[in-house]
Each structure stands twice: as C-alpha cells, then as structure tokens.
Design a protein around this motif. Sequence first.
Motif, PDB file in Angstrom:
ATOM      1  N   ARG A  99       0.836  -1.194   0.000  1.00  0.00           N
ATOM      2  CA  ARG A  99       0.000   0.000   0.000  1.00  0.00           C
ATOM      3  C   ARG A  99       0.872   1.246   0.000  1.00  0.00           C
ATOM      4  O   ARG A  99       2.010   1.232   0.470  1.00  0.00           O
ATOM      5  CB  ARG A  99      -0.915   0.029   1.229  1.00  0.00           C
ATOM      6  CG  ARG A  99      -1.883  -1.159   1.302  1.00  0.00           C
ATOM      7  CD  ARG A  99      -2.925  -0.925   2.374  1.00  0.00           C
ATOM      8  NE  ARG A  99      -3.827   0.146   2.000  1.00  0.00           N
ATOM      9  CZ  ARG A  99      -4.978  -0.046   1.362  1.00  0.00           C
ATOM     10  NH1 ARG A  99      -5.346  -1.262   1.014  1.00  0.00           N
ATOM     11  NH2 ARG A  99      -5.753   0.975   1.051  1.00  0.00           N
ATOM     12  N   ASP A 115     -13.341  -4.246  -2.099  1.00  0.00           N
ATOM     13  CA  ASP A 115     -13.291  -3.121  -1.155  1.00  0.00           C
ATOM     14  C   ASP A 115     -11.870  -2.604  -0.994  1.00  0.00           C
ATOM     15  O   ASP A 115     -11.635  -1.388  -0.947  1.00  0.00           O
ATOM     16  CB  ASP A 115     -13.857  -3.546   0.210  1.00  0.00           C
ATOM     17  CG  ASP A 115     -15.360  -3.774   0.163  1.00  0.00           C
ATOM     18  OD1 ASP A 115     -16.005  -3.185  -0.727  1.00  0.00           O
ATOM     19  OD2 ASP A 115     -15.873  -4.537   0.998  1.00  0.00           O
ATOM     20  N   ASP A 116     -10.914  -3.528  -0.922  1.00  0.00           N
ATOM     21  CA  ASP A 116      -9.515  -3.112  -0.789  1.00  0.00           C
ATOM     22  C   ASP A 116      -9.061  -2.348  -2.031  1.00  0.00           C
ATOM     23  O   ASP A 116      -8.362  -1.331  -1.933  1.00  0.00           O
ATOM     24  CB  ASP A 116      -8.633  -4.349  -0.574  1.00  0.00           C
ATOM     25  CG  ASP A 116      -7.157  -3.988  -0.503  1.00  0.00           C
ATOM     26  OD1 ASP A 116      -6.758  -3.324   0.472  1.00  0.00           O
ATOM     27  OD2 ASP A 116      -6.414  -4.336  -1.443  1.00  0.00           O
ATOM     28  N   ARG A 152     -10.935  -0.558  -4.100  1.00  0.00           N
ATOM     29  CA  ARG A 152     -11.567   0.764  -4.172  1.00  0.00           C
ATOM     30  C   ARG A 152     -11.006   1.728  -3.138  1.00  0.00           C
ATOM     31  O   ARG A 152     -11.010   2.937  -3.349  1.00  0.00           O
ATOM     32  CB  ARG A 152     -13.080   0.603  -4.005  1.00  0.00           C
ATOM     33  CG  ARG A 152     -13.727  -0.089  -5.198  1.00  0.00           C
ATOM     34  CD  ARG A 152     -15.133  -0.523  -4.915  1.00  0.00           C
ATOM     35  NE  ARG A 152     -15.646  -1.380  -6.012  1.00  0.00           N
ATOM     36  CZ  ARG A 152     -16.638  -2.223  -5.888  1.00  0.00           C
ATOM     37  NH1 ARG A 152     -17.266  -2.351  -4.719  1.00  0.00           N
ATOM     38  NH2 ARG A 152     -17.036  -2.942  -6.912  1.00  0.00           N
ATOM     39  N   GLN A 153     -10.535   1.183  -2.017  1.00  0.00           N
ATOM     40  CA  GLN A 153      -9.920   2.061  -1.019  1.00  0.00           C
ATOM     41  C   GLN A 153      -8.601   2.649  -1.519  1.00  0.00           C
ATOM     42  O   GLN A 153      -8.135   3.656  -0.992  1.00  0.00           O
ATOM     43  CB  GLN A 153      -9.690   1.280   0.276  1.00  0.00           C
ATOM     44  CG  GLN A 153     -10.971   0.992   1.041  1.00  0.00           C
ATOM     45  CD  GLN A 153     -10.760   0.038   2.196  1.00  0.00           C
ATOM     46  OE1 GLN A 153      -9.612  -0.302   2.527  1.00  0.00           O
ATOM     47  NE2 GLN A 153     -11.842  -0.401   2.816  1.00  0.00           N
ATOM     48  N   ARG A 154      -8.018   2.038  -2.523  1.00  0.00           N
ATOM     49  CA  ARG A 154      -6.774   2.542  -3.091  1.00  0.00           C
ATOM     50  C   ARG A 154      -7.023   3.640  -4.130  1.00  0.00           C
ATOM     51  O   ARG A 154      -6.080   4.207  -4.660  1.00  0.00           O
ATOM     52  CB  ARG A 154      -5.993   1.399  -3.753  1.00  0.00           C
ATOM     53  CG  ARG A 154      -5.597   0.279  -2.802  1.00  0.00           C
ATOM     54  CD  ARG A 154      -5.055  -0.912  -3.576  1.00  0.00           C
ATOM     55  NE  ARG A 154      -4.675  -2.011  -2.700  1.00  0.00           N
ATOM     56  CZ  ARG A 154      -3.467  -2.193  -2.197  1.00  0.00           C
ATOM     57  NH1 ARG A 154      -2.480  -1.355  -2.521  1.00  0.00           N
ATOM     58  NH2 ARG A 154      -3.201  -3.209  -1.399  1.00  0.00           N
ATOM     59  N   GLY A 167      -9.221   7.124  -5.605  1.00  0.00           N
ATOM     60  CA  GLY A 167     -10.075   8.274  -5.378  1.00  0.00           C
ATOM     61  C   GLY A 167     -10.697   8.666  -6.702  1.00  0.00           C
ATOM     62  O   GLY A 167     -10.065   8.561  -7.754  1.00  0.00           O
ATOM     63  N   SER A 180     -14.973   9.812   2.968  1.00  0.00           N
ATOM     64  CA  SER A 180     -14.254   8.883   3.841  1.00  0.00           C
ATOM     65  C   SER A 180     -15.099   8.683   5.098  1.00  0.00           C
ATOM     66  O   SER A 180     -14.917   9.378   6.098  1.00  0.00           O
ATOM     67  CB  SER A 180     -12.868   9.434   4.204  1.00  0.00           C
ATOM     68  OG  SER A 180     -12.176   8.534   5.052  1.00  0.00           O
ATOM     69  N   ARG A 212     -10.314  11.304   0.849  1.00  0.00           N
ATOM     70  CA  ARG A 212      -9.541  10.061   0.920  1.00  0.00           C
ATOM     71  C   ARG A 212      -8.059  10.390   0.931  1.00  0.00           C
ATOM     72  O   ARG A 212      -7.558  11.082   0.047  1.00  0.00           O
ATOM     73  CB  ARG A 212      -9.901   9.165  -0.266  1.00  0.00           C
ATOM     74  CG  ARG A 212      -9.188   7.833  -0.250  1.00  0.00           C
ATOM     75  CD  ARG A 212      -9.966   6.813  -1.032  1.00  0.00           C
ATOM     76  NE  ARG A 212     -11.217   6.465  -0.370  1.00  0.00           N
ATOM     77  CZ  ARG A 212     -12.091   5.580  -0.842  1.00  0.00           C
ATOM     78  NH1 ARG A 212     -11.852   4.964  -1.982  1.00  0.00           N
ATOM     79  NH2 ARG A 212     -13.199   5.314  -0.188  1.00  0.00           N
ATOM     80  N   GLU A 213      -7.373   9.866   1.917  1.00  0.00           N
ATOM     81  CA  GLU A 213      -5.968  10.220   2.119  1.00  0.00           C
ATOM     82  C   GLU A 213      -5.055   9.462   1.151  1.00  0.00           C
ATOM     83  O   GLU A 213      -5.028   8.234   1.132  1.00  0.00           O
ATOM     84  CB  GLU A 213      -5.552   9.909   3.552  1.00  0.00           C
ATOM     85  CG  GLU A 213      -4.146  10.382   3.887  1.00  0.00           C
ATOM     86  CD  GLU A 213      -3.816  10.177   5.353  1.00  0.00           C
ATOM     87  OE1 GLU A 213      -2.690  10.524   5.757  1.00  0.00           O
ATOM     88  OE2 GLU A 213      -4.669   9.668   6.076  1.00  0.00           O
ATOM     89  N   PRO A 230      -4.803   8.590  -2.221  1.00  0.00           N
ATOM     90  CA  PRO A 230      -5.177   7.445  -3.059  1.00  0.00           C
ATOM     91  C   PRO A 230      -4.049   7.100  -4.016  1.00  0.00           C
ATOM     92  O   PRO A 230      -3.312   7.972  -4.476  1.00  0.00           O
ATOM     93  CB  PRO A 230      -6.416   7.949  -3.808  1.00  0.00           C
ATOM     94  CG  PRO A 230      -6.263   9.435  -3.825  1.00  0.00           C
ATOM     95  CD  PRO A 230      -5.591   9.792  -2.538  1.00  0.00           C
TER      96      PRO A 230
END
Length: 575
Positions: A320, A397-398, A400-402, A404, A425, A485-486, A488
């Motif tokens: 990540r 989900d993982d 999409r969290q990556r 923005g 967020s 979102r921090e 991305p």
Amino acid sequence: MLLAALTAVAAVLPAGIAWVGKLIVDAVVAAGRGEGPPGRVTALVLVELGLMALSLTAGRLLGLERELLRARLGNAVNERILEKALDLELRHFEDAEVYDKMQNARREASARPLSLVMQAFAIAQNAVTLAALSALLARLSPWSVLVVVASSIPAFLAEARLAAASFRLNSWRAPEGRRLNYLEWILTRDSHVKEVKLFGLGPLVLDRYRALFTKFYGEDRRLAVRRMAFGVAFGLVSLAAFYAMYALVAARAARREISLGDLTLYLAVFRQGQGAVQNILSAIGALYEDALYMSNLFAYLAIPTGQERARLPAAPTLPRGDPLPIELDHLSFRYPGRAEWALEDVTLTIAPGEKLGLVGENGAGKSTLVKLLLRLYEPTRGAIRYGGVDLRDLDADDLRQRMGAVFQDFVRYQFTAAENIGLGSPPHLEDRPRIEEAARRGGAAAVVEALPRRYDTVLGGWFEAGQELSAGQWQKLAVARGFMRERPEVLILDEPTAAIDAEAEHELFERFRALAADRTAIVISHRFSTVRTMADRIAVLHGGRIVELGSHRELLEKDGRYAHLFRLQAQGYLD
C-alpha cells in the motif's frame, strides 16, 4: 410467548361467554317460575361481566402486540432488503427486471410478513374457538357442525382464486407501475420543472399519467366487482344455512325438547361458529395471498451476487501507499443484453505515477473503462491487472480504497455540507478539521463559508430549511469529497469540471496537479485544455477501441482523430 398466550385466551373466551349466557337465560326462566334463587342470575351476570372484561383486555393486549410486532418485523425485513441492496452490483441496478423485483419486495415488506404471522395465529385462535363451540353445538345438533363448515367452503375457494388473480395483476403491472411513478416524478421534482414549463410538457405528461391510472383503475374495479359479487352470493348461502338451522332449533324449543337457554346458546354459538370457520378459511386464503406476495421478497433475496468477491480463496495482498502499474490486456466488454461491444480488444499499460487522458465522443467507452477499473463490472474478455494481479483476484473493497474518484454524475446528498464532503471517507465523517481541509483543497471552502450555518447547513430542497446550490457549487462539494480520501494510489477524474467556470477549472487543476504529483491519474474530459494540462499521454477512444495513443504534441503531429477534434474545439474558441 405472550402473543401465543393471549391468542389462546381469546380463543376459548367466546365459548365460555356463550355458555354463561345460556345459564343466565335458564336461571331467569327458573327464577320466574319460582324454581331457583334470584341471586343466581346476578352471580352469573357478574361472571359474564368478568369474562367480557377479560376478553376486552386480551383483545387490547393482542392489538398492542400486533403493533409492536409490526414495527419489529417490518423493520427487520426492510433491513434485510437494504442489506441485499448493498450486495447487489451495478449491473443489477441497471437491469429493469431486477429493479422490479426490488420494488415489489419493498412495496410489500412492511405489511406482508406481519400479515403472514398474524394469519397463522388467527387460524390457530379460530380453530380453538371452533373446537370449543363445536363441542357445544354437538350437544344440541351434531349436524350443525357440518353445516357450519360446508356453508363456508365455497366462499373460501372463491376468495383464494381472487387472491391469486390480485397477485398476478399486481406482478404484471410492475413495469407500468414504475412508469406511473416516473411520470409523477417528472411533474413533482425541481430537477425537471424548468423544462416542463419551458416546453409546456405538463399536459402531455399528465395525460399519460391519467391514461395509465385509468387502466389500473379499470383492472382494480373489475376485480373489486368480482369480489363483491362472490361476497354477496356466498354471504347469502351462509345466511340461508343459519336461518335453516335457526328454524329447526326454534321448532325444537317450541316442542320443549330444549330449553330457552339452549335456544339462545345455539343461536349465539352457531353464528359464532360460522364466523370462526369463515375466519379460518379467510385466514388461509390471506395466508395463501401473503405467501404469493412474499415470493417477491424471496425472489429478490435470491438474486445471485458475489461477482465482486475475489476469485481466489485468499486474495493476494498488494503493498500500500505507492501506485502500481495498471495493465489492460486485450480488454473487451459488452453490457448485459447488448449486442455491440462497449470496449473491444483494448491493450494498454499505465505506468505508476503516470497521468493518462481519455478522450473520445460520447459512447466511445471512456466511462465504461472506469467502471471496469473500479470492478463495478467484470470484463467480458481479457483482463485488467493492478500490480500484476488480475482485479478479479483482489478484494473489491480493498481495491476501491486505493482509488479516489470524482464523477460527472456525482450525487447531491440531502445532508449537511459537512456530511456532503465527509462521505468521501465515512470513518472520518466527524473529523471536522479534515473536512475543512478537504473543502479548502477541493475549492469548496468559499461555498460553505457563505452558507447560513456553514458546515452544519442542510443542503438541497427535500427537507425543511434545506439550502439549494447551483450545479457548479454542488460539483465543488463533490470534488472536495474526492479529497477526503488520504493519498489514493490512483486518482480518477471523470469530467470533474463540467459544471464550473474557466477560472474555477484552472484553480481546481492546480490542486489536482499537486494531489496527483506522485499518484497515477486517469482524466476523462471533453475539454482538450484539461487533458493537455494534466496528461502525460492521451488515449483516443473511438467505437470502444483505442485508435490513437501518445502525448498531446505527438498526437497533433500524427494529424489524426485527436488533431481533428482538437482543432474543432480550438476553432470554437477563436470564432
């Protein structure tokens, strides 16, 4: 347990009250002849008063339990429907048949499950009542029990048939019912009122609404008339059976074969017995109808999902923080039910930190590519790999969290300004400093500061004291939401400047340039100035294929489709 106990009490009380009523009549006759103490009548009346009070209390408590059960059960079913909606994928929401299943399930969710439970209790309660009454009837006339049952069966069969017809009618009209709701939506929503008034659409839409309503009303009226006709016919059958038995028992009383109290008991019990049988059969019919409607709920809950789950039992873990290469390997995609390809044989590698522009006419496949990248759809052929791993092998989900993203068709949440930004967020929805920073970075700070209650102002026109914004102001909030979102790894901009002016666009892209300095960015825009400013390379999509790829300068030198479109747009600014 309380509901079952109350149902049992309510079930046996009618027979007890009827029996005490008989004893009261016999005691009155006996006292009039001087054959019994007058005080016995008073005592029996007090006993009946107690039973009636108990029946009243049990009925009220049953009503209370039903209301509480309605709230609990209705909410539980609604939650299950909403949980299923969270499991559905984009392809489901774009499928009219699935949408109809969802609406049918939602329409009946609050009433049918409770009705199903209550009809089951009603059958049990009336069965116990009928058994107690039958014991009293059999004492006077064993044939009465058979007459009670036989006179009610035709009405039950007719009602069950009409229940099935009602279910089929409501199921068949689901698509037209959706159209009726849409016509109403056109005439009642602020998003449509300008064109409705400008083009004079009101009479046209209202006429279509009336035509559909008239059709529905005609179908409902025909069914209601059939119900009425069957109800009258079979009601007369039950009435004839009652008075036939009434005449027979009255004749027995006249011949002094039974007492006046027995006659009174018989009349009350026979009428109540008929009611109990009709209630049982009616409850069975309603149970059948409820089960038919519940099949809509079960069909909705049975919609297959899980396409977004990782194909491998243990999804690979990617590092990540820093962006990874994105590979499109002979990627092709066709929307369900469509014959044409939305994307066809697209092969492209996006290097970590690269800024890629996507241009092309509407329908060229730009937004479809973004949907596939976000795993909102799965490729029909080929693959997309992130960090060398097929997206289908990653947890959605993982993934999409990556990423923005800011979309052209952003959502206007009828929440507060702070929530409109913070939803980018959800774990940081209460982090006001972070929200304010996102507003500043997204260019929405000035918009929020001008609101009556600043970040606590409710936006939109759906609720009381809501503050409506312009399209450009809403878009700035959507952009700020994208900044929540921090860091991305991949930033996707799908026409992010469509509703803002040139100055605001320039400011926004200065912010995006800073945000995406070491991030991978995919920029979709019809404004070539946007693409030229942001992109290292530009992919030109046409008919679902990449027809050109290169930097702005390289594409101009090729003098192909990109150069043609660029000159057309530039000429528009010069003219």
